[in-house]
Design an enzyme around this catalytic site. Structure first.
Site, short mmCIF file in Angstrom:
data_model
loop_
_atom_site.label_atom_id
_atom_site.label_comp_id
_atom_site.label_asym_id
_atom_site.label_seq_id
_atom_site.Cartn_x
_atom_site.Cartn_y
_atom_site.Cartn_z
CE1 TYR A 130 7.66 2.57 -1.96
CE2 TYR A 130 8.88 0.73 -1.04
CZ TYR A 130 7.68 1.38 -1.27
OH TYR A 130 6.51 0.83 -0.82
NE ARG B 63 -2.06 -1.45 3.60
CZ ARG B 63 -2.57 -1.56 4.83
NH1 ARG B 63 -3.85 -1.29 5.04
NH2 ARG B 63 -1.81 -1.93 5.84
CG ASP C 165 1.33 6.53 3.25
OD1 ASP C 165 0.48 5.69 3.57
OD2 ASP C 165 2.42 6.67 3.83
NE ARG D 28 6.21 11.10 3.20
CZ ARG D 28 4.99 11.43 3.65
NH1 ARG D 28 3.99 10.55 3.58
NH2 ARG D 28 4.78 12.62 4.16
#
Length: 274
Positions: A118, A58, A60, A205
């Site tokens: 990522y 998932r 954000d 992040r």
């Protein structure tokens, strides 16, 4: 004779989406537009029955994907092009199915994934370009990429990443393994590439935020190392903006034959990442 049950096929899709246009991945009870909601509605129109998808990971609100993977089951007999072109014709702006393939009935988009990749794209400039809002992170600080590389190297291996874990994270364990962590680019354009077995909520992040502190001199490499060892979110810098974060790939055992999708050329501004 008893009527035969319809044959169920399991399909895997790889998709790309602009996270700034959706309220995250997961379906919301209040009807907000999410990637999952949009995809399931479009799939249902092609399948002619309700469809539920399972996602590799998932994301954000504001986080993008260039190669997200999902699976779903259906009794509808459709061609791969129907699941690509037909579904895309029913999707809203900002999301597209890239590939579609049948997979073994035991394939699971989340549990069979052994790696996720990522990329965080960051611009360092005195003034933020309005054309890049939602596409790249930004800092006005001039960053020392040498120190950032030294700090990023400390992430490789198995660690307790509690210092980079959001308070609302639901993962059973904060211990994850980073296979590779790389800072590349130049003082104006920097990318952070992370390849690991799994990631905690806001982990990338939060790592990016800490590395920006290192690059700007507000945190030393030794202090970054201490931050990992501290295993406490209270001691870490703030969560960085989602704008520049892209899920760029998911790794599966070769026997499932999941088609790999290369990093888009436009995202290679700071060099490719294998």
């Amino acid at each position: 004779m008893q009527p035969t049950s319809p044959t169920i096929q399991r399909w895997a899709l790889t998709l790309s989406y602009d996270g700034s246009l959706f309220f995250g991945w997961q379906k919301q009870a209040d009807g907000l537009l999410t990637v999952q909601t949009a995809l399931e509605q479009a799939l249902g129109k092609i399948a002619c029955h309700p469809v539920c998808v399972t996602v590799a990971g998932r994301t954000d609100t504001g986080v993008h994907a260039t190669a997200q993977v999902v699976h779903f089951d259906t009794t509808a007999i459709r061609s791969p092009q129907a699941w690509i072109r037909g579904v895309n014709a029913n999707l809203p702006r900002g999301i597209a199915v890239l590939t579609a393939q049948t997979v073994a009935s035991d394939f699971h988009a989340r549990f069979d994934a052994f790696g996720r990749r990522y990329r965080y794209l960051l611009q360092s400039a005195p003034v933020r370009s309005p054309l890049l809002i939602g596409r790249a992170g930004w800092t006005h600080h001039r960053l020392d990429t040498v120190k950032m590389k030294q700090a990023a190297a400390l992430l490789v291996g198995e660690h307790d990443f509690s210092s980079f874990r959001a308070a609302q994270c639901q993962a059973k364990s904060p211990v994850k393994t980073i296979y590779r962590a790389r800072i590349s680019g130049n003082p104006e354009w920097i990318s952070l590439d992370l390849h690991g077995n799994a990631f905690l909520h806001h982990m990338v992040r939060n790592i990016m935020g800490a590395l920006v502190y290192v690059g700007s001199g507000r945190l030393s490499v030794a202090e970054f190392s201490g931050l990992i060892e501290a295993k406490s979110r209270l001691k870490a810098p703030p969560t960085f903006m989602p704008d520049g974060l892209y899920l760029t790939g998911v790794d599966y055992p070769p026997e499932y034959g999941i088609a790999a999708v290369s990093l888009p050329e436009w995202l290679k501004i700071c060099g490719n990442y294998g």
